[in-house]
Design an enzyme around this catalytic site. Sequence first.
Site, PDB file in Angstrom:
ATOM      1  N   LYS A 213       0.849  -1.181   0.000  1.00 51.08           N
ATOM      2  CA  LYS A 213       0.000   0.000   0.000  1.00 51.08           C
ATOM      3  C   LYS A 213       0.891   1.240   0.000  1.00 51.08           C
ATOM      4  CE  LYS A 213      -2.752   2.809   2.999  1.00 51.08           C
ATOM      5  NZ  LYS A 213      -3.431   3.006   4.263  1.00 51.08           N
ATOM      6  N   GLU A 262      -7.850  12.351  13.347  1.00 47.57           N
ATOM      7  CA  GLU A 262      -6.911  11.273  13.664  1.00 47.57           C
ATOM      8  C   GLU A 262      -5.875  11.616  14.729  1.00 47.57           C
ATOM      9  OE1 GLU A 262      -4.003   8.236  11.190  1.00 47.57           O
ATOM     10  OE2 GLU A 262      -5.498   9.412  10.149  1.00 47.57           O
TER      11      GLU A 262
END
Length: 459
Positions: A213, A262
């Site tokens: 990824k 986050e």
Amino acid sequence: MHHKWYNATEVEVGSLNSKHHFYMETMEVSRLSALAFFAAGEKYKGKRYFWQNREKTFTLVGLGHAYTIENNAGQVRFDKVEQEWKQLTKNIVKEEDLQPILFGGFTFDPQNEVGEEWSTFPQSFFAVATFQLIIRDDKAYVSIHYITDEENSSKAFEQLRKERDHLIHAAQVKELKTYAKPTMTSYQEPYKEEYLRSIEQVTAHIKAGEAQKVVIARSLALQFEEEVASSQILSHVIHEQPESYLFGLEHEEMLFFGASPERLVKVEEGQAFSSCIAGSIRRGHTVEEDETLGWSLLNDVKNRGEHHYVVEMITETFEQNCMNVKVPKQPKLLKIRDIQHLYTPVEGILNEEATILQLVKNLHPTPALGGVPRKEAMDMIRRYEPMNRGLYAAPIGWVDADGNGEFAVAIRSAALLGNRAFLYAGGGIVEDSTPASEYEETLVKFRPMLRALGGKLSE
């Protein structure tokens, strides 16, 4: 005005170069608006910051620089900031709630050489404010910090007291402005073609097994009729994104600001907390549609895979630095105004030698913003991403003299320079990513900052 006095202390602190005196004075003040305090410090423009945690239990504003810590030291930058901060605060008597705070951020990638809007920003930039406002548990405290190598500073300190009283008065008495939205005159998508091509190139590398990824980001450049003020834009962000970390950091001509969902890491009295956030989908127009979208996200193989990488890596870092690590088996949904995410909290108790800045150093960049494996992903970002992220996707936050603190990952963020703004958004590229779907995902992620700036993208 009711004043409750706390410490008025002077400590001798050794900085890395010489002996300094660190004067501090804190008082409790009647509740006031943090944004009004920020706005009252207009003469400190370029040297201000604003921070509010996601739970809204802690708000921090800084006006002026009593001391700055900055470096371009690459991989050892975290250690250098930590050493200098420890040195500066080692003689400070630890008093509950009333600590000087160091606030700032580390850029995403010190090896990125692209200048543009980030050309004057150091790889690490932190400041101790001259005037520090903390609002915690419905109590408000204003501290003066004065760090000097002068022997006799009583005159200068008296001046700072006058200035502090003036700032508090202005913040409490002046009408809190309602700010209009800026008027956007144009926008461009810099390197749009390169971005779309990079998705294909990176997907090919992933299919060839070179990485699992890689996060690729892009920017959006906006132009406004006139210069946009920091307090103007922060007022909209605060109002529109109440369920996120809110931050604004001024550096010279730039305001870097955002509303991030986050948390990278929080440390409170030896306990460490992080949150794994990766995998996203839009919100629905109705409750039913929202639930259907959320359910499909929880059951989506691509998003669950992306999420799993983040959980794995953050858990591993926690296991190296903490005891009693707790990680739930399944992710939950984290729903915020424009988007819903897969979310897994992680917590543990810090080992003896572990600190918040060591955790920041080990966690950054998480697979949610870098990729897997980290080194290969970073190499590809450097190769294919045609911009400098600066503080976007990087750690921003605070640490006190006791080692408590909190850092968020600066996503859903933008850089404001006068009458121009640069918005940033990215997405995780995996084997079956397509340029079109990734492009669409960045449009959803641009939305919070775009709305705050009064802009609309032609759909």
